[in-house]
Scaffold this motif. Structure first.
Motif, PDB file in Angstrom:
ATOM      1  N   ASP A  72       0.875  -1.165   0.000  1.00 46.92           N
ATOM      2  CA  ASP A  72       0.000   0.000   0.000  1.00 46.92           C
ATOM      3  C   ASP A  72       0.913   1.216   0.000  1.00 46.92           C
ATOM      4  O   ASP A  72       1.590   1.505   0.980  1.00 46.92           O
ATOM      5  N   PHE A  73       0.962   1.900  -1.123  1.00 46.23           N
ATOM      6  CA  PHE A  73       1.793   3.089  -1.270  1.00 46.23           C
ATOM      7  C   PHE A  73       0.884   4.290  -1.137  1.00 46.23           C
ATOM      8  O   PHE A  73      -0.102   4.413  -1.857  1.00 46.23           O
ATOM      9  N   HIS A  74       1.162   5.169  -0.181  1.00 51.22           N
ATOM     10  CA  HIS A  74       0.330   6.352  -0.027  1.00 51.22           C
ATOM     11  C   HIS A  74       1.152   7.543   0.446  1.00 51.22           C
ATOM     12  O   HIS A  74       2.244   7.396   0.974  1.00 51.22           O
ATOM     13  N   THR A  75       0.582   8.718   0.221  1.00 46.03           N
ATOM     14  CA  THR A  75       1.237   9.959   0.617  1.00 46.03           C
ATOM     15  C   THR A  75       0.326  10.726   1.565  1.00 46.03           C
ATOM     16  O   THR A  75      -0.889  10.557   1.561  1.00 46.03           O
ATOM     17  N   VAL A  76       0.940  11.569   2.377  1.00 52.14           N
ATOM     18  CA  VAL A  76       0.212  12.438   3.296  1.00 52.14           C
ATOM     19  C   VAL A  76       0.746  13.846   3.119  1.00 52.14           C
ATOM     20  O   VAL A  76       1.956  14.071   3.169  1.00 52.14           O
ATOM     21  N   GLY A  77      -0.154  14.799   2.889  1.00 51.54           N
ATOM     22  CA  GLY A  77       0.220  16.206   2.897  1.00 51.54           C
ATOM     23  C   GLY A  77       0.783  16.764   1.613  1.00 51.54           C
ATOM     24  O   GLY A  77       1.343  17.842   1.615  1.00 51.54           O
TER      25      GLY A  77
END
Length: 165
Positions: A72-77
């Motif tokens: 699960d590749f995700h980004t924040v901000g």
């Protein structure tokens, strides 16, 4: 004979693993703390509450299907002006996105015998049949794909041996 719960945990799962950093991996099977959390949540215990009675429980895990690692590749901000991005510990703002890679267990299945004192097993059976908080498999986003409680037994070793995969 010792009373026991037989649990079936299947679906996408995340069981602890090393904390910190931007890459987080799951243990290859349910952890003691993860099972304790699932049982405590079913009873409606708030986080941080006394769970010392659950320390009496023993767990025997049968790996029915080890599952596959799922990224699960995700980004924040990301994508915002610096003053709208993730805050830092120093009170400023990061200015760029945080990137995380979480490795889950996908399509994994485990059968678990949880043994303990009869009164506690009875209380947990009731809680799993009518949970206060829905069960999850390590993280709230990881919902079981079948009911968690299979049955109760007084001979968990034989039940685990003869219960079909």
């Amino acid at each position: 004979m010792t009373p026991a719960l037989l649990l079936h945990l299947s679906g996408t799962q995340f069981w602890g693993g090393p904390h910190g950093g931007t890459t987080r991996t799951s243990h290859p099977h349910p952890t003691r703390s993860g099972i304790t959390g699932l049982l405590a949540a079913a009873q409606g215990r708030p986080r941080g509450s006394d769970q010392s009675d659950l320390d009496q429980l023993t767990h025997t895990i049968r790996i029915d299907r080890p599952g596959q690692r799922l990224l699960d590749f995700h980004t924040v901000g990301g994508g915002h002006p610096k003053h709208h991005t993730v805050a830092t510990a120093e009170g400023g703002h990061r200015g760029n996105a945080l990137i995380f890679r979480d490795w889950y267990l996908h399509d994994a299945a485990f059968t678990i015998a949880v043994t303990g004192p009869a009164g506690l097993i009875d209380d947990l059976t009731t809680a799993l049949r009518n949970p206060v908080y829905p069960p999850h498999l390590g993280r709230r986003a990881c919902r079981p794909d079948t009911p968690v409680l299979i049955t109760t037994t007084h001979d968990p070793a034989t039940a685990l041996e003869h219960l079909p995969l």
